[in-house]
Design a protein around this motif. Sequence first.
Motif, mmCIF file in Angstrom:
data_model
loop_
_atom_site.group_PDB
_atom_site.id
_atom_site.type_symbol
_atom_site.label_atom_id
_atom_site.label_comp_id
_atom_site.label_asym_id
_atom_site.label_seq_id
_atom_site.Cartn_x
_atom_site.Cartn_y
_atom_site.Cartn_z
ATOM 1 N N LEU A 53 0.918 -1.025 -0.148
ATOM 2 C CA LEU A 53 -0.040 0.009 -0.040
ATOM 3 C C LEU A 53 0.882 1.297 -0.025
ATOM 4 N N PRO A 54 0.333 2.285 -0.666
ATOM 5 C CA PRO A 54 1.232 3.825 -0.367
ATOM 6 C C PRO A 54 1.322 4.007 0.754
ATOM 7 N N MET A 55 2.547 4.730 1.013
ATOM 8 C CA MET A 55 2.889 5.218 2.415
ATOM 9 C C MET A 55 1.560 6.044 3.144
ATOM 10 N N ALA A 56 1.462 6.853 2.157
ATOM 11 C CA ALA A 56 0.278 8.049 2.579
ATOM 12 C C ALA A 56 -1.186 7.262 3.402
ATOM 13 N N ASP A 80 -14.758 8.927 29.304
ATOM 14 C CA ASP A 80 -14.520 9.835 28.482
ATOM 15 C C ASP A 80 -15.777 10.718 27.753
ATOM 16 N N SER A 81 -15.618 11.936 27.642
ATOM 17 C CA SER A 81 -16.629 12.466 26.933
ATOM 18 C C SER A 81 -17.477 12.047 25.650
ATOM 19 N N ALA A 82 -18.755 11.886 25.542
ATOM 20 C CA ALA A 82 -19.302 11.599 24.478
ATOM 21 C C ALA A 82 -20.298 12.358 23.894
ATOM 22 N N ARG A 83 -19.948 13.613 23.951
ATOM 23 C CA ARG A 83 -20.685 14.646 23.570
ATOM 24 C C ARG A 83 -20.816 14.633 22.054
ATOM 25 N N PRO A 84 -22.121 15.120 21.265
ATOM 26 C CA PRO A 84 -22.448 15.016 20.035
ATOM 27 C C PRO A 84 -21.224 15.597 19.161
ATOM 28 N N ALA A 85 -20.798 16.690 19.466
ATOM 29 C CA ALA A 85 -19.738 17.170 18.701
ATOM 30 C C ALA A 85 -18.677 16.644 18.450
ATOM 31 N N ARG A 86 -18.150 15.873 19.622
ATOM 32 C CA ARG A 86 -17.010 14.801 19.463
ATOM 33 C C ARG A 86 -17.167 13.747 18.742
ATOM 34 N N LEU A 87 -18.606 13.314 18.945
ATOM 35 C CA LEU A 87 -18.839 11.914 17.925
ATOM 36 C C LEU A 87 -19.069 12.190 16.355
ATOM 37 N N VAL A 88 -19.460 13.565 16.385
ATOM 38 C CA VAL A 88 -19.455 14.081 14.790
ATOM 39 C C VAL A 88 -17.940 13.967 14.349
ATOM 40 N N TRP A 89 -17.003 14.616 15.001
ATOM 41 C CA TRP A 89 -15.412 14.544 14.650
ATOM 42 C C TRP A 89 -15.055 13.182 14.592
ATOM 43 N N VAL A 90 -15.424 12.039 15.094
ATOM 44 C CA VAL A 90 -14.968 10.732 15.052
ATOM 45 C C VAL A 90 -15.515 9.935 13.794
ATOM 46 N N ALA A 91 -16.832 10.683 13.623
ATOM 47 C CA ALA A 91 -17.471 10.076 12.373
ATOM 48 C C ALA A 91 -16.455 10.505 11.157
ATOM 49 N N GLY A 92 -16.210 11.879 11.482
ATOM 50 C CA GLY A 92 -15.470 12.339 10.354
ATOM 51 C C GLY A 92 -14.091 11.557 9.995
ATOM 52 N N LEU A 93 -13.457 11.150 10.956
ATOM 53 C CA LEU A 93 -12.356 10.185 10.998
ATOM 54 C C LEU A 93 -12.961 8.776 10.249
ATOM 55 N N VAL A 94 -13.867 8.366 10.287
ATOM 56 C CA VAL A 94 -14.144 7.037 9.552
ATOM 57 C C VAL A 94 -14.519 7.408 8.286
ATOM 58 N N ILE A 95 -15.112 8.529 8.069
ATOM 59 C CA ILE A 95 -15.149 8.908 6.599
ATOM 60 C C ILE A 95 -14.188 9.114 5.947
ATOM 61 N N ALA A 96 -13.102 9.708 6.810
ATOM 62 C CA ALA A 96 -11.748 9.987 5.957
ATOM 63 C C ALA A 96 -10.963 8.537 5.768
ATOM 64 N N VAL A 97 -11.064 7.526 6.743
ATOM 65 C CA VAL A 97 -10.512 6.214 6.374
ATOM 66 C C VAL A 97 -11.093 5.524 5.061
ATOM 67 N N ILE A 98 -12.313 5.623 5.243
ATOM 68 C CA ILE A 98 -13.084 5.078 3.971
ATOM 69 C C ILE A 98 -12.679 5.771 2.751
ATOM 70 N N GLY A 99 -12.836 6.998 2.842
ATOM 71 C CA GLY A 99 -12.304 7.984 1.565
ATOM 72 C C GLY A 99 -10.761 7.502 1.200
ATOM 73 N N LEU A 100 -9.874 7.257 2.147
ATOM 74 C CA LEU A 100 -8.510 6.657 1.772
ATOM 75 C C LEU A 100 -8.530 5.355 1.007
ATOM 76 N N ARG A 101 -9.418 4.715 1.557
ATOM 77 C CA ARG A 101 -9.409 3.276 1.160
ATOM 78 C C ARG A 101 -10.168 3.182 -0.405
ATOM 79 N N ILE A 102 -11.201 4.110 -0.649
ATOM 80 C CA ILE A 102 -11.961 3.985 -2.004
ATOM 81 C C ILE A 102 -11.185 4.687 -3.051
ATOM 82 N N SER A 103 -10.255 5.722 -2.592
ATOM 83 C CA SER A 103 -9.510 6.442 -3.470
ATOM 84 C C SER A 103 -8.260 5.910 -3.836
ATOM 85 N N MET A 104 -8.112 4.645 -3.597
ATOM 86 C CA MET A 104 -6.882 3.916 -4.131
ATOM 87 C C MET A 104 -6.900 3.764 -5.467
#
Length: 104
Positions: A53-56, A80-104
């Motif tokens: 896999l590419p390094m990046a 640890d805090s489970a405030r909605p804003a924090r969960l939104v940012w965690v969801a952003g991480l998931v979306i970014a990881v999926i994006g890296l996978r499908i952009s190959m």
Amino acid sequence: MAWLWLLAAGACEIVGVVGFARISHGQRISGVIIAGTAFSAGLACLHVAMTALPMAVAYGVFTGLGALGSTLIGIVFWGDSARPARLVWVAGLVIAVIGLRISM
């Protein structure tokens, strides 16, 4: 197969962070053993994954999985805090990881 190695590396990253948490909660010896072993295994798995896999992509997914898993473990086991804003940012991480996978 490289993606399985990458998932294993991410899992090891999460376990390593749990080791750090144990250290910070006074369980120094077991924490150091867990963190050292898990981080070493995680980097070895990352190395194998990066042969195909590419390094990046590999490193981005590795750190994203570690951040996601560590956040969820912190919420579930350490209050640890489970405030909605924090969960939104965690969801952003998931979306970014999926994006890296499908952009190959």
